[in-house]
Design a protein around this motif. Structure first.
Motif, short mmCIF file in Angstrom:
data_model
loop_
_atom_site.label_atom_id
_atom_site.label_comp_id
_atom_site.label_asym_id
_atom_site.label_seq_id
_atom_site.Cartn_x
_atom_site.Cartn_y
_atom_site.Cartn_z
N ALA A 64 0.84 -1.20 0.00
CA ALA A 64 0.00 0.00 0.00
C ALA A 64 0.87 1.25 0.00
O ALA A 64 0.63 2.19 -0.77
CB ALA A 64 -0.93 -0.01 1.21
N LEU A 65 1.90 1.27 0.82
CA LEU A 65 2.79 2.43 0.88
C LEU A 65 3.54 2.62 -0.43
O LEU A 65 3.75 3.74 -0.90
CB LEU A 65 3.77 2.29 2.04
N ARG A 66 3.95 1.52 -1.04
CA ARG A 66 4.66 1.58 -2.32
C ARG A 66 3.83 2.29 -3.38
O ARG A 66 4.32 3.13 -4.12
CB ARG A 66 5.01 0.16 -2.78
N LEU A 67 2.54 1.97 -3.42
CA LEU A 67 1.69 2.58 -4.44
C LEU A 67 1.43 4.06 -4.14
O LEU A 67 1.40 4.88 -5.07
CB LEU A 67 0.38 1.80 -4.56
N VAL A 68 1.28 4.41 -2.88
CA VAL A 68 1.15 5.83 -2.53
C VAL A 68 2.43 6.56 -2.94
O VAL A 68 2.38 7.63 -3.58
CB VAL A 68 0.86 6.03 -1.02
N TRP A 86 -4.38 8.84 -10.52
CA TRP A 86 -3.32 8.94 -9.51
C TRP A 86 -3.91 9.38 -8.18
O TRP A 86 -3.56 8.86 -7.13
CB TRP A 86 -2.25 9.93 -9.94
N THR A 87 -4.81 10.38 -8.24
CA THR A 87 -5.44 10.88 -7.02
C THR A 87 -6.20 9.75 -6.31
O THR A 87 -6.10 9.58 -5.10
CB THR A 87 -6.42 12.03 -7.35
N LEU A 88 -6.95 9.00 -7.09
CA LEU A 88 -7.72 7.89 -6.53
C LEU A 88 -6.81 6.82 -5.95
O LEU A 88 -7.06 6.31 -4.84
CB LEU A 88 -8.63 7.28 -7.60
N SER A 89 -5.74 6.47 -6.65
CA SER A 89 -4.82 5.45 -6.16
C SER A 89 -4.18 5.89 -4.84
O SER A 89 -4.07 5.09 -3.90
CB SER A 89 -3.73 5.17 -7.20
N HIS A 93 -4.96 3.70 -1.47
CA HIS A 93 -3.85 2.99 -0.83
C HIS A 93 -3.47 3.60 0.51
O HIS A 93 -2.94 2.91 1.38
CB HIS A 93 -2.69 2.83 -1.81
N ARG A 94 -3.78 4.87 0.70
CA ARG A 94 -3.64 5.45 2.04
C ARG A 94 -4.60 4.76 3.00
O ARG A 94 -4.25 4.45 4.13
CB ARG A 94 -3.92 6.95 2.02
N LYS A 95 -5.81 4.52 2.53
CA LYS A 95 -6.80 3.81 3.36
C LYS A 95 -6.31 2.40 3.69
O LYS A 95 -6.43 1.94 4.82
CB LYS A 95 -8.15 3.72 2.65
#
Length: 160
Positions: A64-68, A86-89, A93-95
């Protein structure tokens, strides 16, 4: 009452080897645990598998952190290419990262290491997806955890 217990059929012994069929072994070990048949348990492999559960939770957080991180790097280094995706990802992934930490508070003790590992991979991916040279992206993570989790990213971008 002892007569009834003595007449009950004896459960069969453990039959599946970890090396031969891990899936079936896992269910058999769970049944043995539930039945309290301690002497039949494969303790060494059980301990390894339990540790793997923890490692899996850390990998989930790292992913998750990698994608953020990857999307924030792209956001910062290619502002002209920012997208709603990008905004959605970043938001999603923060969630996922927040949920992983909420469900597994022990991960906070390895957060620095997990973040460093996530950044190492995110940096490579950002370079590959943007066609920017790897050297464009800092070697060390430029975001602390709080910034990573809270820095605003808005779509559509605010007018200059």
């Amino acid at each position: 009452m002892d007569d009834v217990a003595n007449k009950a059929p004896k459960p069969r012994k453990a039959t599946v080897r970890y090396e031969d069929d891990t899936y079936s072994w896992a269910f058999e070990q769970a049944a043995l645990l539930r039945a309290g048949r301690w002497s039949e348990l494969d303790i060494g492999h059980l301990a390894d598998e339990i540790e793997d559960v923890g490692k899996s939770e850390a990998r989930e957080l790292e992913s998750a952190l990698r994608l953020v991180l990857m999307h924030l790097l792209k956001w910062d280094h290619q502002p002209e290419k920012r997208t709603r995706s990008w905004t959605l990802s970043i938001a999603v992934h923060r969630k996922f990262a927040a949920r992983a930490l909420r469900k597994n508070p022990g991960l906070k003790g390895v957060l620095v290491e997990v973040l460093a590992d996530a950044y190492e991979t995110a940096r490579l991916e950002a370079s590959g997806e943007t066609d920017l040279d790897l050297s464009v992206f800092p070697e060390a993570c430029p975001y602390d955890f709080d910034t990573l989790m809270t820095r605003p990213v808005e779509w559509p971008p605010a007018a200059s």
